[in-house]
Each structure stands twice: as structure tokens, then as C-alpha cells.
Design an enzyme around this catalytic site. Structure first.
Site, PDB file in Angstrom:
ATOM      1  N   SER A   8      36.940 -48.362  80.372  1.00  0.00           N
ATOM      2  CA  SER A   8      37.330 -47.645  79.155  1.00  0.00           C
ATOM      3  C   SER A   8      36.826 -46.214  79.245  1.00  0.00           C
ATOM      4  CB  SER A   8      36.723 -48.317  77.919  1.00  0.00           C
ATOM      5  OG  SER A   8      36.733 -47.394  76.839  1.00  0.00           O
ATOM      6  N   HIS A  33      41.638 -48.254  80.553  1.00  0.00           N
ATOM      7  CA  HIS A  33      41.693 -48.600  79.127  1.00  0.00           C
ATOM      8  C   HIS A  33      41.509 -47.310  78.322  1.00  0.00           C
ATOM      9  CE1 HIS A  33      41.321 -51.387  75.728  1.00  0.00           C
ATOM     10  NE2 HIS A  33      40.348 -50.596  75.283  1.00  0.00           N
ATOM     11  N   ASP A  35      41.273 -45.714  74.609  1.00  0.00           N
ATOM     12  CA  ASP A  35      40.991 -46.028  73.205  1.00  0.00           C
ATOM     13  C   ASP A  35      41.423 -44.914  72.264  1.00  0.00           C
ATOM     14  OD1 ASP A  35      39.623 -48.621  73.278  1.00  0.00           O
ATOM     15  OD2 ASP A  35      38.135 -47.566  74.486  1.00  0.00           O
ATOM     16  N   MET A  37      41.523 -43.716  68.405  1.00  0.00           N
ATOM     17  CA  MET A  37      40.923 -43.961  67.078  1.00  0.00           C
ATOM     18  C   MET A  37      41.291 -42.812  66.144  1.00  0.00           C
ATOM     19  SD  MET A  37      37.165 -45.262  68.234  1.00  0.00           S
ATOM     20  CE  MET A  37      36.943 -46.390  69.603  1.00  0.00           C
ATOM     21  N   HIS A  66      44.888 -48.805  73.747  1.00  0.00           N
ATOM     22  CA  HIS A  66      44.368 -49.640  72.655  1.00  0.00           C
ATOM     23  C   HIS A  66      44.394 -48.788  71.386  1.00  0.00           C
ATOM     24  CE1 HIS A  66      40.587 -51.857  70.919  1.00  0.00           C
ATOM     25  NE2 HIS A  66      41.673 -52.047  70.179  1.00  0.00           N
ATOM     26  N   MET A  68      43.699 -48.050  67.749  1.00  0.00           N
ATOM     27  CA  MET A  68      42.910 -48.404  66.566  1.00  0.00           C
ATOM     28  C   MET A  68      43.274 -47.375  65.505  1.00  0.00           C
ATOM     29  SD  MET A  68      39.464 -49.259  68.684  1.00  0.00           S
ATOM     30  CE  MET A  68      40.094 -48.376  70.098  1.00  0.00           C
ATOM     31  N   MET A 137      38.478 -58.565  70.554  1.00  0.00           N
ATOM     32  CA  MET A 137      37.340 -57.652  70.416  1.00  0.00           C
ATOM     33  C   MET A 137      36.050 -58.470  70.365  1.00  0.00           C
ATOM     34  SD  MET A 137      38.712 -54.682  70.385  1.00  0.00           S
ATOM     35  CE  MET A 137      37.167 -53.796  70.191  1.00  0.00           C
ATOM     36  N   GLY A 142      35.464 -49.297  67.202  1.00  0.00           N
ATOM     37  CA  GLY A 142      35.113 -47.958  66.725  1.00  0.00           C
ATOM     38  C   GLY A 142      34.188 -47.188  67.648  1.00  0.00           C
ATOM     39  N   PHE A 143      33.358 -47.899  68.391  1.00  0.00           N
ATOM     40  CA  PHE A 143      32.367 -47.204  69.215  1.00  0.00           C
ATOM     41  C   PHE A 143      32.120 -47.961  70.509  1.00  0.00           C
ATOM     42  CE2 PHE A 143      31.577 -46.427  64.769  1.00  0.00           C
ATOM     43  CZ  PHE A 143      31.550 -45.039  64.720  1.00  0.00           C
ATOM     44  N   ASP A 179      37.108 -56.877  74.973  1.00  0.00           N
ATOM     45  CA  ASP A 179      36.722 -55.476  74.817  1.00  0.00           C
ATOM     46  C   ASP A 179      35.455 -55.390  73.969  1.00  0.00           C
ATOM     47  OD1 ASP A 179      36.649 -52.741  74.530  1.00  0.00           O
ATOM     48  OD2 ASP A 179      38.594 -52.566  73.523  1.00  0.00           O
ATOM     49  N   GLY A 180      34.410 -54.773  74.543  1.00  0.00           N
ATOM     50  CA  GLY A 180      33.187 -54.502  73.788  1.00  0.00           C
ATOM     51  C   GLY A 180      31.970 -55.218  74.347  1.00  0.00           C
ATOM     52  N   GLY A 181      31.038 -54.431  74.859  1.00  0.00           N
ATOM     53  CA  GLY A 181      29.760 -54.987  75.300  1.00  0.00           C
ATOM     54  C   GLY A 181      29.795 -55.745  76.621  1.00  0.00           C
ATOM     55  N   GLY A 201      33.207 -49.979  79.116  1.00  0.00           N
ATOM     56  CA  GLY A 201      33.045 -48.528  78.967  1.00  0.00           C
ATOM     57  C   GLY A 201      31.681 -48.084  79.426  1.00  0.00           C
ATOM     58  N   SER A 202      30.689 -48.240  78.534  1.00  0.00           N
ATOM     59  CA  SER A 202      29.349 -47.736  78.839  1.00  0.00           C
ATOM     60  C   SER A 202      28.742 -48.404  80.065  1.00  0.00           C
ATOM     61  CB  SER A 202      28.438 -47.919  77.614  1.00  0.00           C
ATOM     62  OG  SER A 202      28.474 -49.261  77.175  1.00  0.00           O
TER      63      SER A 202
HETATM   64  C1  DX5 Z   1      35.483 -50.056  71.053  1.00  0.00           C
HETATM   65  C2  DX5 Z   1      36.525 -49.748  72.087  1.00  0.00           C
HETATM   66  C3  DX5 Z   1      36.103 -50.129  73.447  1.00  0.00           C
HETATM   67  C4  DX5 Z   1      34.889 -49.393  73.959  1.00  0.00           C
HETATM   68  C5  DX5 Z   1      34.128 -50.373  74.818  1.00  0.00           C
HETATM   69  O1  DX5 Z   1      36.029 -50.053  69.802  1.00  0.00           O
HETATM   70  O2  DX5 Z   1      37.747 -50.419  71.803  1.00  0.00           O
HETATM   71  O3  DX5 Z   1      37.155 -50.102  74.398  1.00  0.00           O
HETATM   72  O4  DX5 Z   1      35.174 -48.248  74.705  1.00  0.00           O
HETATM   73  O5  DX5 Z   1      32.939 -49.800  75.189  1.00  0.00           O
HETATM   74  P1  DX5 Z   1      31.721 -50.670  75.719  1.00  0.00           P
HETATM   75  O6  DX5 Z   1      32.197 -51.369  76.968  1.00  0.00           O
HETATM   76  O7  DX5 Z   1      30.661 -49.657  75.978  1.00  0.00           O
HETATM   77  O8  DX5 Z   1      31.349 -51.651  74.645  1.00  0.00           O
HETATM   78 ZN    ZN Z   2      39.269 -50.625  73.451  1.00  0.00          ZN
END
Ligand code: DX5
Ligand code: ZN
Length: 227
Positions: A8, A33, A35, A37, A66, A68, A137, A142-143, A179-181, A201-202
Site C-alpha cells: 500500500s 494497493h 488508498d 480517502m 481502494h 474510501m 478490513m 483511514g490510516f 487490509d490493515g496491520g 503498507g507500514s
Molecule cells: C487503511 C488503508 C490501508 C493502509 C494499510 O485504511 O486502507 O490500505 O494503507 O496500512 P498498514 O499495512 O500500515 O496497516
Molecule cells: Zn486500503
């Protein structure tokens, strides 16, 4: 099971985005990916079709958008023209889920439906034939950089079961993305619950060696396949 890793770019260095997407794909990412927002559907504001168009020439792999955002429909033709391959949206953000799914496919893209931790999977009941990807999710959207919510693994198992039943009946494959964490330390556990496509992502962009992280993720997934 064929597993796919979807870095991401929300956690990438936006000042060097072209280089970042090239590097992360060279390091073994399978799709990008992307994102989107809008500060209405989620409390954050990111990137739109112009940025999608700008990165498109840098990579050959699919761009997995994606959304949002609310409303959804207005942006779909723009993202299709900007080179998106898959477009996912959240059912609560669309007035007419079915119409939005058709709009995505009519513009030549694959259609995905995204589920927040508390969104019911019942949306799938009537829509399976018009969906190419289910996005679960593991955090509230959002983050980036949030910790995944372990209870959501039950929902992931439920989604896998629904997809398997549908695929056995129709022969059509539907991807199951999370998606997420996602990190190399939890990816096997998440895969075991049924996911085949992993957004990260991170976990990737916060490290200096993208190849090493993606390699660690693949090792965890290979050991699962060998079980
Ligand atoms: C969050 C996004 C994700 C985000 C994932 O709302 O949809 O795609 O970038 O980031 P990590 O992998 O750091 O949770
Ligand atoms: Zn996403």
C-alpha cells in the site's frame, strides 16, 4: 493457494512516488494497493486519479484502487481512465451497490467490495456474481500503521467459506484480500483464516529493505502451503 502481496503506497515517500512503486515491485510486490480517502467517508485525505495516472507508466502490475470515499460513482470512470485494474468500494458509501459494481465492470475494471470490521457480509448474498474481489478490513479504514483486530479473523473465515461455496458452484474465482496491520509476523495466521491477497503498507515502506520484508512474508506463506 497462490498468495499475492499488495504494497500500500499510503506509507510510501510521496515525494519519490515513481521510484517507490518501481522499487517495491522490483522487491517482489504483486500489485500496487492505492488508498483513496476523502475526509467524508473516512477522516483522512489522500490521493486521486491524477496520481494513479502518474504512477501507471512506472509499473506493469495491476493497480488495486481502494476507494474510501462517499459518494463513490463519480470517481469510477476517472480511475478507469487513469489505469486502475481493480476498484473496490465500501457498500455503505454507495446508494446503489449493484449499480456501482456494474459501473466498475462497464469501465473494464475488476470490481471489489470492501468490508469494515463491523460491516455485515450479507451484502455478498445478492452480489457475488458481480464481484471479483472481497476486501476484508482488519482495521477501521483511514490510516496506515494500525494494529489488526484479531476478532476480524472470524469474519475472514466466513468470507472464505462463502467464496468457496460460490466457486464450487460456478467455477469462478474471487480473490479474498485483507487490509490493515499485516506484517511478516502475523501473515501466516491471516492466511490460515482464508486470505489470498495481503495489503501491507507500514510493514513494507517503514523498512529500508523492501525485498527482505516481502521475502519474509513469502517464507511465512510458503511454510503454510507446506503444512
Ligand atoms: C487503511 C488503508 C490501508 C493502509 C494499510 O485504511 O486502507 O490500505 O494503507 O496500512 P498498514 O499495512 O500500515 O496497516
Ligand atoms: Zn486500503
Amino acid at each position: 493457494m497462490i498468495f499475492r502481496i499488495a504494497p500500500s503506497i499510503l506509507s510510501a515517500d510521496f515525494a519519490r512516488l515513481g521510484e517507490e512503486v518501481r522499487n517495491v515491485i522490483a522487491a517482489g510486490g504483486d500489485l500496487i494497493h492505492f488508498d483513496v480517502m476523502d475526509n467524508h467517508y473516512v477522516p483522512n485525505l489522500t490521493i486521486g486519479p491524477m496520481v494513479c495516472k502518474a504512477i501507471r507508466p512506472h509499473i506493469r502490475v495491476p493497480i488495486d484502487v481502494h476507494l474510501m470515499v462517499r459518494p463513490v460513482d463519480r470517481l469510477i470512470p476517472d480511475f478507469a481512465r487513469a489505469g486502475a485494474d481493480v476498484i473496490s468500494f465500501h457498500p455503505e458509501a454507495s446508494e446503489h451497490v449493484d449499480r456501482t459494481l456494474s459501473l466498475i465492470r462497464d469501465h473494464g475494471c475488476k470490481a471489489g467490495l470492501a468490508f469494515n470490521p463491523t460491516t455485515s457480509l450479507n451484502y455478498l448474498d445478492q452480489a457475488m456474481s458481480r464481484i471479483d474481489l472481497v476486501l476484508i478490513m482488519l482495521v477501521n479504514p483511514g490510516f496506515s500503521g494500525q494494529l489488526f483486530i484479531p476478532e476480524v479473523l472470524n469474519k475472514l473465515r466466513d468470507a472464505r467459506q462463502r467464496i468457496n461455496i460460490y466457486s464450487a458452484r460456478t467455477g469462478r474465482q474471487i480473490h479474498l484480500e485483507v487490509d490493515g496491520g499485516v506484517k511478516s509476523s502475523n501473515i501466516a495466521q491471516i492466511a490460515e483464516a482464508g486470505a489470498d491477497t495481503f495489503v501491507a503498507g507500514s510493514a513494507i515502506f517503514n523498512q529500508s529493505d523492501y525485498q527482505q520484508v516481502i521475502y519474509e512474508m513469502r517464507c511465512a506463506l510458503v511454510s503454510l502451503n507446506e503444512k
